[in-house]
Write an enzyme that holds these catalytic residues in place. Structure first.
Site, PDB file in Angstrom:
ATOM      1  CE  LYS A   1      -4.214  -2.135   1.519  1.00 52.12           C
ATOM      2  NZ  LYS A   1      -3.671  -3.523   1.566  1.00 52.12           N
TER       3      LYS A   1
HETATM    4  C1  LIG Z   1      -4.134  -4.624   0.804  1.00 49.25           C
HETATM    5  C2  LIG Z   1      -3.306  -5.839   0.666  1.00 49.25           C
HETATM    6  C3  LIG Z   1      -3.646  -6.878  -0.237  1.00 49.25           C
HETATM    7  C4  LIG Z   1      -4.906  -6.852  -1.072  1.00 49.25           C
HETATM    8  O1  LIG Z   1      -4.877  -5.889  -2.085  1.00 49.25           O
HETATM    9  P1  LIG Z   1      -6.235  -5.370  -2.747  1.00 49.25           P
HETATM   10  O2  LIG Z   1      -5.832  -4.256  -3.624  1.00 49.25           O
HETATM   11  O3  LIG Z   1      -7.090  -4.903  -1.585  1.00 49.25           O
HETATM   12  O4  LIG Z   1      -6.852  -6.500  -3.470  1.00 49.25           O
HETATM   13  C5  LIG Z   1      -2.787  -7.960  -0.336  1.00 49.25           C
HETATM   14  N1  LIG Z   1      -1.682  -8.055   0.428  1.00 49.25           N
HETATM   15  C6  LIG Z   1      -1.322  -7.088   1.308  1.00 49.25           C
HETATM   16  C7  LIG Z   1      -0.102  -7.270   2.136  1.00 49.25           C
HETATM   17  C8  LIG Z   1      -2.111  -5.945   1.449  1.00 49.25           C
HETATM   18  O5  LIG Z   1      -1.767  -5.006   2.334  1.00 49.25           O
END
Ligand SMILES: *Cc1c(COP(=O)(O)O)cnc(C)c1O
Length: 495
Positions: A114
């Site tokens: 993120k």
């Molecule tokens: C948010 C997240 C995901 C999922 O991603 P999306 O875009 O919500 O599908 C997968 N792995 C980690 C470590 C995340 O923080």
């Protein structure tokens, strides 16, 4: 470029600038903003990306959508965001056996994917405020179960004209997550615990958003926003690394221009995989988008049957960022795959709201199945995947990434399609240290600091600086609030 709402063709719900889509976050009709047309990039221009830095590729992708930013503005956003990454390539690839490449999205400020979007979104917003003549600053309110809150704090820390208040459940985050937030630096950041669990915390933040007294007191100084994953400004930065990774495969002679690849994404809210879909629509040769889920396999079932059914047991897994039953960004995919059919999207979203379930038509299902493959992994298989990858290839992966790698193995077994594949590696294994240590039979009786140290020794990889330093940084925040005390806390915080 215009951005339309997924739910309505009426012009009152269309905005004529990306900046408006980002400042508003969500359309007033409840729909999500989507670009009016998806721009394309020629094979020749994709090939040219081999000679470019991540930042240069980011500029080439983003400028197509953010045509209301000047070149200087956009480049400044990109530079500020990605100079904070600890790897010179920003998003490097790590080659594993069997034509599989791990796309390491975890070299940002909080060691999870993120960061890629939350590092740049605040800078987009500052420029959007300045250029739109908005006199108010932006105040971000976040309820977090752990990781998003920290990534948002890092992203917004000391960014002009922004402030951020993050609330986490008193009894719902790990020690490291709590320490990460309590030690956050920056003059515009505020952090407090809320008594109760994550639902209580989320409800408290929702109520704060609606609190009239607080809104009146913030008045003309702040506009409120949540910076959540449906904001266009969070989705767009994720398109970039599919192009940069393809260019790396070209540069390393793993593929030739035009060769198609597969992409596997560990999916929760459907944001990251949707970014891969945009990359494909823009001309990147992607064969299958492989949507990997944990035991919360609502998407697997959807892709296989056309029925999206959120009425099911919710599982707490070792990949918590994917413990999601309503994948909000799926709405954008439905919009595109239905041929921009607002009424159709409306009907589905209405059914989801009323009945917790919807079913797509056979023609949409077959269109979906051309793009997507869905699979899910049990907790045992997650552990086995971490263990075998470590033992056989000396590479330590986190639980979310293991879901993706394990589903890819299933996919190859089922289809014999073994073209080159990019796996989105979404978090550092140190971030989910207990589950990872457990999977490789490393003792887990100790503090998280001790477990990280053991993992580091076992795998011969150093602990990311941001996670190692959290135990020695001074604590800045120690407030715990009752559920109804958020508005007064917020008013006080931004005085
Ligand atoms: C948010 C997240 C995901 C999922 O991603 P999306 O875009 O919500 O599908 C997968 N792995 C980690 C470590 C995340 O923080």
């Amino acid at each position: 470029m215009n951005y339309n709402s997924t739910r309505s063709a009426q012009t009152e719900y269309t905005v004529d600038k990306s900046m408006k889509a980002m400042l508003q976050g969500i359309s007033p009709d409840g729909g999500l903003f989507v670009p009016e047309a998806i721009p394309t990039i020629s094979a020749e221009n994709i090939a040219k990306m081999q000679g470019m830095s991540y930042q240069e590729i980011a500029y080439e992708i983003m400028r197509l959508y953010l045509d209301d930013f000047t070149q200087g503005e956009l480049q400044a956003c990109i530079d500020k965001a990605y100079k904070k990454f600890t790897h010179p390539e920003v998003v490097p690839l790590h080659k594993l056996d069997g034509g599989v490449f791990m796309m390491e999205l975890f070299h940002g400020a909080t060691s999870a994917f993120k960061d890629v979007a939350l590092s740049i979104l605040p800078h987009y917003l500052t420029i959007a405020l300045d250029k739109s003549g908005e006199s108010r600053d932006i105040l971000i309110l976040v309820a977090t179960s752990g990781d998003t809150g920290k990534a948002a704090l890092e992203g917004f820390s000391d960014v002009p004209r922004t402030g951020i208040c993050v609330f986490y459940p008193k009894d719902g985050v790990s020690d490291v997550q709590r320490l990460q937030m309590e030690t956050q630096q920056g003059g515009n950041v505020h952090v407090a615990a809320v008594r109760g669990n994550f639902d209580d915390c989320q409800t408290a933040v929702k109520h704060a958003f609606l609190n009239e007294d607080m809104r009146a007191k913030l008045g003309d100084r702040f506009m409120l926003s949540s910076a959540n994953s449906i904001n266009w400004g969070r989705l767009l930065p994720q398109v970039v690394y599919y192009f940069s990774s393809y260019a790396k495969l070209l540069a390393n002679n793993e593929i030739s221009m035009g060769d198609s690849i597969n992409v596997v994404v560990p999916t929760g809210n459907f944001g990251n995989i949707l970014a891969a879909y945009y990359a494909k629509q823009m001309g990147l040769p992607i064969h299958k988008l492989i949507c990997a889920s944990n035991m919360n396999n609502v998407l697997t079932e959807f892709i296989n049957t056309g029925v999206y059914n959120a009425n099911r047991q919710f599982h707490l897994t070792t990949s918590p960022s994917m413990d999601i039953l309503i994948s909000s960004n799926l709405e954008r995919y439905l919009y595109h795959v239905s041929g921009c059919d607002h009424d159709y999207v409306n009907k589905c979203m209405d059914d989801l709201k009323q009945k917790g379930e919807y079913k797509v038509s056979d023609s949409i299902l077959s269109a979906m199945r051309k793009d997507l493959y869905g699979g899910h992994l049990s907790e045992d298989d997650v552990n086995a995947t971490i263990k075998s990858t470590f033992e056989q290839q000396g590479y330590l992966i986190d639980t979310h990434t293991a879901v993706a790698l394990g589903v890819h193995t299933q996919y190859v077994r089922e289809t014999n399609d073994n073209r080159k594949t990019i796996i989105a590696s979404t978090a550092s294994p140190f971030k989910f240290n207990k589950a990872v240590a457990n999977a490789i039979n490393c003792p887990i009786n100790g503090t998280e600091q001790e477990i990280m140290q053991k993992l580091s020794t076992a795998a011969n990889v150093s602990i990311p600086q941001n996670l190692a330093s959290v135990f020695s940084l001074p604590q800045r925040f120690d407030t715990t609030l009752d559920k109804d005390a958020l508005p007064s806390y917020i008013i006080d915080a931004v005085k």
